[in-house]
Write an enzyme that holds these catalytic residues in place. Structure first.
Site, PDB file in Angstrom:
ATOM      1  N   GLY A 211       0.804  -1.214   0.000  1.00  0.00           N
ATOM      2  CA  GLY A 211       0.000   0.000   0.000  1.00  0.00           C
ATOM      3  C   GLY A 211       0.836   1.262   0.000  1.00  0.00           C
ATOM      4  N   GLY A 213       2.603   4.763   1.560  1.00  0.00           N
ATOM      5  CA  GLY A 213       3.257   5.205   2.772  1.00  0.00           C
ATOM      6  C   GLY A 213       4.610   4.582   3.030  1.00  0.00           C
ATOM      7  N   GLU A 234      -1.630  -2.194  -6.262  1.00  0.00           N
ATOM      8  CA  GLU A 234      -2.235  -0.989  -6.846  1.00  0.00           C
ATOM      9  C   GLU A 234      -1.125  -0.091  -7.381  1.00  0.00           C
ATOM     10  OE1 GLU A 234      -5.899  -0.314  -3.729  1.00  0.00           O
ATOM     11  OE2 GLU A 234      -3.956   0.584  -3.322  1.00  0.00           O
ATOM     12  N   GLY A 332      -7.677   1.586  -1.855  1.00  0.00           N
ATOM     13  CA  GLY A 332      -7.972   0.178  -2.065  1.00  0.00           C
ATOM     14  C   GLY A 332      -7.755  -0.686  -0.845  1.00  0.00           C
ATOM     15  N   LYS A 357       3.000  12.007  17.916  1.00  0.00           N
ATOM     16  CA  LYS A 357       3.423  13.215  18.639  1.00  0.00           C
ATOM     17  C   LYS A 357       4.393  12.884  19.773  1.00  0.00           C
ATOM     18  CE  LYS A 357      -0.132  16.504  17.390  1.00  0.00           C
ATOM     19  NZ  LYS A 357      -1.023  17.592  17.848  1.00  0.00           N
TER      20      LYS A 357
END
Length: 434
Positions: A211, A213, A234, A332, A357
């Site tokens: 995916g 990232g 994808e 997706g 954070k």
């Protein structure tokens, strides 16, 4: 037929080409590097546009400075160039699964105008959609107009429905410039821990869907010693080139599209685009096929790897919103989460940092907060991975899921999460001793 003469007859300047677009028509651009920059720049100069709509997905160029009365701008997946504009009301968002985009666009649009960057025309009069056929390829046949931006830097790719013939084209412009690119992210210690953990789950001969990232792509750093891997995905990232060069990818044990790496679009650096040019080992698919559940279910030993923002005790994944505000979209992820569960020996992996954070916020939460979106259902999640390990959710009860997720949360939050789980009744109450 003399394709060169037909090409020359349709050759225009960018302003001339967009002047052919009529009011109240819907303009559709390809995903990411398929966006045509010269045509986009010329579009606001067409003064007669009114009631038009412009559809984009993960844009690589800024939102147009134009009134909504002239062109309403609609995103199919928010990115860095239109995320803030969505929150300011300059851009709207159409919810979707990636697999549904072609049918959705056919349903909600009319008089479709396709504008795309393509490779130069071949001897048979065909242009290649290059790195971005995705949903655009399914809309070619019944498009009202097709306006192409020819760029010699766009690789010519092979596949299904990734060509446009000169006879289908309304106008052509030429704009030869390097495609937009994304440098490989610098991996943190957390990336490496997650990447190594997931790489350890992957077996030789598995087929991978990677995916978006940094985290999913970090996995590929640790797969160079694997063998006979297949790719059915994808988006094709740069790291695939590394795996080819390391001898990790052969696609020979794939149960579908044997011998071929399959994808619906690609985004990376010039290195990736050069690797893709006329590479017969790569096969582009339209997204309604690449992300089709029935097709995915035919891929034995599929490992789907995607990232999320936060996950609750039930296993529900929010991959779209941050603090209740939209950040991206579904893409997706749900397509492959469901498809992997249907595939023989399929596994769906969702990864995330345990905190955000500077370790002040736990990303494993008792319940998704108000305003958060459930991108992937609790019933469709197999494995959750953080830098602290793996939680296997498939076939597990609510109590077992809760315990497994708390075990991979950041240690500083585990006591608090256990307390909240008991309040919810997901873990048994302890007797209070006075």
């Amino acid at each position: 037929m003399d394709f060169i003469k037909e090409y020359e007859a349709k050759l225009k300047t960018p302003v001339e080409a967009v002047q052919m677009i009529e009011p109240k028509t819907d303009i559709i651009l390809p995903v990411m590097a398929g966006e045509p920059p010269a045509l986009l720049e010329a579009l606001p100069k067409h003064k007669k546009l009114s009631g038009n709509r412009l559809y984009r997905m993960l844009p690589v160029y800024p939102t147009l400075d134009i009134t909504e009365e002239r062109i309403k701008q609609i995103s199919l997946f928010l990115g860095g160039f239109d995320r803030a504009d969505f929150h300011e009301g300059k851009v709207d968002l159409l919810p979707n699964h990636f697999s549904d985009i072609p049918s959705l666009l056919k349903q909600v649009t009319k008089d479709r105008i396709l504008m795309a960057v393509v490779s130069p025309m071949d001897d048979e009069g065909y242009f290649s959609l290059g790195v971005s056929p995705a949903y655009t390829s399914a809309l070619i046949a019944d498009a009202k107009q097709i306006i192409l931006e020819v760029n010699e830097c766009m690789p010519r790719t092979y596949g299904e429905q990734n060509k446009v013939h000169i006879s289908q084209v309304t106008a052509i412009i030429e704009n030869h410039k390097e495609l937009p690119s994304a440098p490989n992210p610098v991996l943190s210690e957390k990336h490496e821990k997650i990447g190594k953990t997931i790489a350890g789950i992957i077996n030789d001969g598995d087929t991978l869907q990677i995916g978006f990232g940094a985290m999913p792509n970090a996995v590929m750093e640790f797969l160079t010693d694997h063998r006979d891997l297949g790719i059915y995905t994808e988006m094709l990232p740069d790291k695939v080139v590394d795996l080819y060069e390391a001898g990790a990818i052969s696609n020979e044990r794939k149960s579908l599209y044997k011998g071929k790496t399959t994808m619906t679009f690609a985004f990376g650096t010039k290195r990736l685009y050069d690797f893709m040019h006329e590479n017969e080992n790569l096969f582009m698919l339209p997204c309604e096929k690449s992300n089709d559940l029935c097709t995915i279910a035919k891929i034995d030993n599929l490992v789907s790897i995607n990232a999320t923002v936060e996950v609750d005790f039930l296993g529900q994944c929010n991959s779209e919103t941050v603090k209740g505000k939209y950040y991206s979209s579904s893409g997706g992820q749900a397509d492959f989460a469901k498809g992997a569960r249907l595939a023989k020996n399929g596994r769906g992996i969702i990864c995330l940092y345990s905190t955000a954070k500077n370790d002040t916020i736990s990303k494993i939460v008792p319940a998704l907060p108000q305003g958060a979106v459930t991108t992937t259902s609790k019933n469709d999640v197999d494995l959750i991975v953080t830098e602290y390990g793996v939680a296997e959710l498939k076939g597990k009860t609510v109590r077992e899921r809760t315990e497994a997720l708390i075990n991979i949360a950041h240690p500083k939050f585990r006591e608090e999460l256990e307390y909240e789980a008991r309040k919810l009744g997901f873990l048994p109450h302890r007797n209070i001793i006075v």
